[in-house]
Design a protein around this motif. Sequence first.
Motif, PDB file in Angstrom:
ATOM      1  N   THR A  38      14.538 -14.398 -53.772  1.00 42.95           N
ATOM      2  CA  THR A  38      14.942 -14.667 -52.389  1.00 42.95           C
ATOM      3  C   THR A  38      13.767 -15.093 -51.516  1.00 42.95           C
ATOM      4  O   THR A  38      13.968 -15.662 -50.436  1.00 42.95           O
ATOM      5  CB  THR A  38      15.584 -13.431 -51.738  1.00 42.95           C
ATOM      6  N   SER A  68      15.053  -9.215 -48.909  1.00 45.92           N
ATOM      7  CA  SER A  68      16.095  -9.837 -49.740  1.00 45.92           C
ATOM      8  C   SER A  68      17.385 -10.043 -48.955  1.00 45.92           C
ATOM      9  O   SER A  68      18.487  -9.780 -49.436  1.00 45.92           O
ATOM     10  CB  SER A  68      16.361  -8.991 -50.995  1.00 45.92           C
ATOM     11  N   TYR A  99      25.191 -14.103 -57.146  1.00 48.95           N
ATOM     12  CA  TYR A  99      24.531 -12.837 -56.821  1.00 48.95           C
ATOM     13  C   TYR A  99      25.424 -12.070 -55.854  1.00 48.95           C
ATOM     14  O   TYR A  99      25.703 -12.528 -54.754  1.00 48.95           O
ATOM     15  CB  TYR A  99      23.165 -13.132 -56.187  1.00 48.95           C
ATOM     16  N   LEU A 114      25.854 -14.820 -52.886  1.00 51.16           N
ATOM     17  CA  LEU A 114      25.058 -16.037 -52.810  1.00 51.16           C
ATOM     18  C   LEU A 114      24.926 -16.653 -54.204  1.00 51.16           C
ATOM     19  O   LEU A 114      24.778 -15.923 -55.191  1.00 51.16           O
ATOM     20  CB  LEU A 114      23.662 -15.732 -52.253  1.00 51.16           C
ATOM     21  N   ILE A 164      23.181 -18.403 -57.407  1.00 52.03           N
ATOM     22  CA  ILE A 164      21.861 -18.345 -58.040  1.00 52.03           C
ATOM     23  C   ILE A 164      21.542 -19.715 -58.609  1.00 52.03           C
ATOM     24  O   ILE A 164      22.344 -20.300 -59.344  1.00 52.03           O
ATOM     25  CB  ILE A 164      21.835 -17.290 -59.159  1.00 52.03           C
ATOM     26  N   GLU A 204      16.031 -19.218 -57.908  1.00 46.45           N
ATOM     27  CA  GLU A 204      16.075 -19.151 -56.456  1.00 46.45           C
ATOM     28  C   GLU A 204      17.417 -18.607 -55.977  1.00 46.45           C
ATOM     29  O   GLU A 204      18.471 -18.948 -56.527  1.00 46.45           O
ATOM     30  CB  GLU A 204      15.864 -20.533 -55.827  1.00 46.45           C
ATOM     31  N   ILE A 205      17.353 -17.760 -54.953  1.00 44.77           N
ATOM     32  CA  ILE A 205      18.546 -17.341 -54.217  1.00 44.77           C
ATOM     33  C   ILE A 205      18.255 -17.625 -52.749  1.00 44.77           C
ATOM     34  O   ILE A 205      17.427 -16.944 -52.132  1.00 44.77           O
ATOM     35  CB  ILE A 205      18.874 -15.854 -54.429  1.00 44.77           C
TER      36      ILE A 205
END
Length: 250
Positions: free
Chosen positions: A140, A145, A167, A209, A211, A219-220
């Motif tokens: 994140t 986060s 996620y 979210l 991924i 990446e998130i």
Amino acid sequence: KFVMWFHLDDFMYTYRCAGVAQSSSPTGPFEYVNGMQPDGLPSLDMSLFQDPLDGQAYFVRSVDNKYVGISRLSRDYLYSTGMISNHSVFEGMALFRHPNGTYYIATSHLTGWNPNPLMFFRANGKSLDDPQWVEMGNPTANNASFNTQPTYVLQYRPMVGLPYFVYMADNWLYCDKSHTGPARWGYLWGWRARHTTTDALRDACYVWLPIEFKKDRIEIRYREEWDLEDPFDERPDYIYDRQLPEGVFV
């Protein structure tokens, strides 16, 4: 049968047990089957994982907040069958497997209800008997986060295109269901909420979210909203178009 495992405890974490219930429907009603310390080990944060390649189910838990243990489940998913591997301590475990066969686990540090930098691990090993976890850092790139703690990672197949992972996380303390005003900014940046921990936990919410698997990293990114069927569009994130409120620093 549909089987549900849950953390069975009191307010003081006296029992440190897992409870098991089953039902003929995912919406219940569920019938209580058993309560236990799986494999005779005190268990706190816990989750389940079913391997998409062979259907084997696993129980993952923090053992007395001293280390994380992974156990296979019985064929009926009602019991654990002995711990097969362990790792250094973390919690909020969400285990999943990439279509290429690689295992991953999303986890958090132990900071009570307060959010902290997310940790992602990749398994260098071929099985969960010897996963050889390698830390990949915080996908994140946000110290809180986005005020989340992992609860699950789900693979979703859109109507068009390749499947991807979502996620799924808890926002324990800073959930603003109106998504307006100062509390919303706290939701994004870790700004302290104005209510007490007890009140906040009653109003906890979820954050989902997508991924993104890059060539050299995972990446998130935070999105105010996103399309389940088109998760990786390149429109600018909502937050970058707005000025931060007074008193909030990044």
